[in-house]
Design a protein around this motif. Structure first.
Motif, short mmCIF file in Angstrom:
data_model
loop_
_atom_site.label_atom_id
_atom_site.label_comp_id
_atom_site.label_asym_id
_atom_site.label_seq_id
_atom_site.Cartn_x
_atom_site.Cartn_y
_atom_site.Cartn_z
N UNK A 213 -2.15 11.00 0.74
CA UNK A 213 -2.72 9.87 0.26
C UNK A 213 -1.58 10.35 -1.08
N UNK A 214 -2.25 11.26 -1.73
CA UNK A 214 -1.47 11.69 -3.05
C UNK A 214 -0.20 12.73 -3.02
N UNK A 215 -0.12 12.94 -1.62
CA UNK A 215 1.64 13.56 -1.69
C UNK A 215 2.43 12.24 -2.56
N UNK A 216 3.69 13.39 -2.86
CA UNK A 216 4.60 13.13 -3.89
C UNK A 216 6.00 12.38 -3.10
N UNK A 217 6.04 12.97 -1.92
CA UNK A 217 6.99 13.19 -0.61
C UNK A 217 6.66 12.39 0.29
N UNK A 218 5.44 11.77 0.32
CA UNK A 218 5.44 10.71 1.84
C UNK A 218 5.51 9.47 0.93
N UNK A 219 6.65 8.67 1.62
CA UNK A 219 6.98 7.36 0.57
C UNK A 219 6.44 6.00 0.98
N UNK A 220 4.81 6.08 2.47
CA UNK A 220 4.66 5.28 2.89
C UNK A 220 3.13 5.71 3.97
N UNK A 221 2.32 4.22 3.79
CA UNK A 221 1.10 5.14 4.73
C UNK A 221 1.11 4.00 5.22
N UNK A 234 -5.89 1.65 0.95
CA UNK A 234 -4.74 0.70 0.34
C UNK A 234 -4.74 1.52 -1.43
N UNK A 235 -5.54 1.79 -1.73
CA UNK A 235 -5.90 1.56 -3.58
C UNK A 235 -5.19 2.91 -4.46
N UNK A 236 -5.51 3.66 -3.66
CA UNK A 236 -5.33 5.59 -3.07
C UNK A 236 -3.52 5.57 -3.22
N UNK A 237 -3.48 4.92 -2.41
CA UNK A 237 -2.16 5.18 -1.87
C UNK A 237 -0.70 4.24 -2.72
N UNK A 238 -1.00 3.35 -3.16
CA UNK A 238 -0.51 2.60 -3.91
C UNK A 238 0.26 2.34 -5.17
N UNK A 239 -1.54 3.15 -5.63
CA UNK A 239 -1.76 3.84 -7.26
C UNK A 239 -0.71 5.38 -7.30
N UNK A 240 -0.88 5.67 -6.33
CA UNK A 240 1.07 7.14 -5.81
C UNK A 240 1.64 6.54 -5.58
N UNK A 241 2.19 5.38 -5.92
CA UNK A 241 3.66 4.68 -5.82
C UNK A 241 4.34 4.66 -4.04
N UNK A 242 3.33 4.49 -3.39
CA UNK A 242 3.63 4.43 -1.76
C UNK A 242 3.39 3.20 -1.41
N UNK A 243 4.04 2.43 -0.01
CA UNK A 243 4.12 1.68 0.14
C UNK A 243 3.26 1.89 1.52
#
Length: 497
Positions: A213-221, A234-243
């Motif tokens: 959820x925090x890895x900068x190179x993972x774009x979506x979860x 959802x909240x952790x992933x989107x806070x780290x700019x992920x879809x």
């Protein structure tokens, strides 16, 4: 003792974290293996493998990516029983139920085989003087999935075939409770010619989840699981700019109208409420008969059917349902039955205390039926995820639909009726993502999309089908004009055609 390991860069990888989780046979309670619990540094290794594979895979013509999917489809079809056996050994569901799970996952692979057509963009000529415009859907890059124990083969197959076919590389973190089938199917992808690093499997627990959820190179979860964890993801992933698409829990109601065919309705409730021991996010856990007359008939017809359920290990071909997945989950389900009794619900069939000869240590709970449940009880409000069906009586169609619309979950629902007006009104007004009309478990086919409403889905995209294509790609629109069409002089006003 068997050990399940990671798959990184197309090769087995033994976790060096020093931590493991025990795998149990739910029918016997005996240990039958272990799985390594990876560290964040091992996720980094998987990301690096995916980064190395991404340029070649993303630029491969979609027709060649589809060719891999066709080979995977063949290999899964040739190994149906092997995959189902692996599921049953660690999850506990019956062999036929496991076969059905594999089939529904395979249907998404089928859909992914059509990726060349699915990725076709749109083209408009002469949107302006000598100006053309076209759109294209391009892969996101490296994406990840976190999947639950209840469908160890199907839910991962709802994710990564779509993501991979779209040109992404994928990192899968499956449930640590039943990981063997996941690795088996991943190996079929390698055998089908999937390049090393396109699909990586990392086994682990919250440490790996948080790293994803925090890895900068993972774009979506993508995630499927309980609502509290879905919301966290959802909240952790989107806070780290992920879809993020995060599918959560459910409390699926079936409205039974006075004109419903009682025999067909009972058949539907038996399968939908007790199949897979209720460990389905689309299980019907609440029956809502409209009027006491139909409610009395329904309970009277259900009681002997539930009492006669054939419960046993997956190796028993005659079993209707098997054990729950773990001792901890069994204790949780029994706790809900205790609570329902204390809260004043009428316990019609009690599934506690079930013991099978030769399987005394198995995680079995018998089919359970409550009547006269009210909406303030915990067994109504919360997802039990076990073989427990609650009957909540409604005095009218309007009361029944209001009850469903006010529930925090909006995953699936159904109505059983012969009345077309009631069915159409229900489908139009109910605030639930998936609706069945005389269909108890309305799971959409692979070329539609699966997803609930309210606190059953966090994010804007449902899973697989057309929504899966949109989730795993991003839209690019190109507007082009060549020099012969360009007039002299700068234009300072906002461009129009």
């Amino acid at each position: 003792m068997a050990r399940v390991n990671n798959i990184i860069g197309g090769k087995p990888h033994i976790s060096q974290s020093g931590r493991t989780a025990v795998l149990y046979n739910p029918a016997t309670g005996e240990q039958n293996g272990e799985v390594g619990l990876s560290s964040a540094s091992e996720l980094d290794m998987a990301v690096e493998a995916a980064k190395a594979a991404l340029p070649g895979w993303a630029n491969l013509p979609p027709l060649k990516r589809a060719a891999v999917m066709f080979k995977v489809k063949y290999l899964i079809e040739q190994n149906f029983d092997r995959i189902a056996d692996a599921i049953s050994a660690e999850h506990g569901k019956t062999h036929d139920d496991a076969l059905g799970e594999v089939q529904r996952g395979l249907e998404v692979v089928d859909f992914a085989c059509g990726i060349p057509h699915l990725l076709k963009g749109e083209f408009s000529r002469n949107v302006g003087p000598s100006i053309d415009s076209f759109s294209d859907r391009q892969p996101l890059g490296i994406v990840a999935g976190i999947t639950p124990f209840n469908f160890p083969a199907m839910v991962p197959l709802w994710m990564y075939p779509m993501a991979i076919a779209c040109g992404n590389c994928f990192i899968l973190k499956p449930s640590e409770k039943d990981p063997t089938a996941v690795n088996m199917i991943a190996e079929f992808f390698m055998e089908a010619g999937l390049p090393a690093g396109v699909l990586n499997v990392i086994h682990g627990d919250k440490e790996v989840v948080d790293a994803i959820l925090t890895h900068k190179d993972i774009k979506a979860v993508s995630f499927v699981g309980s609502t509290p964890i879905a919301e966290y993801v959802y909240h952790t992933g989107t806070a780290n700019n992920k879809r993020v698409q995060a599918l959560g829990g459910a409390k699926n109601h079936m409205v039974v109208m006075p004109d419903a065919d009682i025999d067909k309705t009972v058949d539907a409730l038996m399968g939908a409420g007790y199949g897979s021991a209720g460990e389905r996010c689309m299980a019907i856990s609440v029956a809502v008969p409209v009027g006491d007359a139909i409610a009395d008939k329904l309970v009277e017809a259900l009681k002997p059917r539930i009492e006669s359920l054939k419960i046993g290990p997956a190796t028993d071909a005659q079993a209707d349902m098997g054990p729950l997945v773990t001792q901890q989950h069994k204790d949780k389900v029994v706790g809900y039955i205790d609570a329902g009794e204390k809260e004043g619900a009428e316990l019609v069939v009690d599934g506690r205390g079930l013991s099978l000869q030769g399987y005394e240590n198995g995680y079995f709970v018998g089919g359970t039926l409550f009547d006269r449940v009210t909406t303030d009880m915990s067994i109504y409000k919360e997802e039990i995820f076990g073989p427990v069906l609650s009957v909540v009586r409604a005095d009218s169609f309007e009361t029944a639909t209001k009850m469903i619309n006010e529930h925090e979950f909006g995953n699936g629902t159904a109505i059983f009726t012969r009345d077309g007006d009631a069915a159409r009104s229900f489908a139009d007004s109910i605030e639930v993502g998936m609706v069945g009309i005389n269909v108890p478990i309305p799971v959409p086919v692979a070329y539609h999309s699966f997803g609930g409403w309210k606190r059953s889905l966090f994010g804007d995209h449902s899973i697989y089908g057309p929504e899966g294509i949109r989730f795993y790609t991003r839209l690019k629109t190109v507007t082009s004009r060549w020099p012969d069409g360009i007039k002299e002089g700068a234009i300072f006003n906002f461009p129009t055609m």
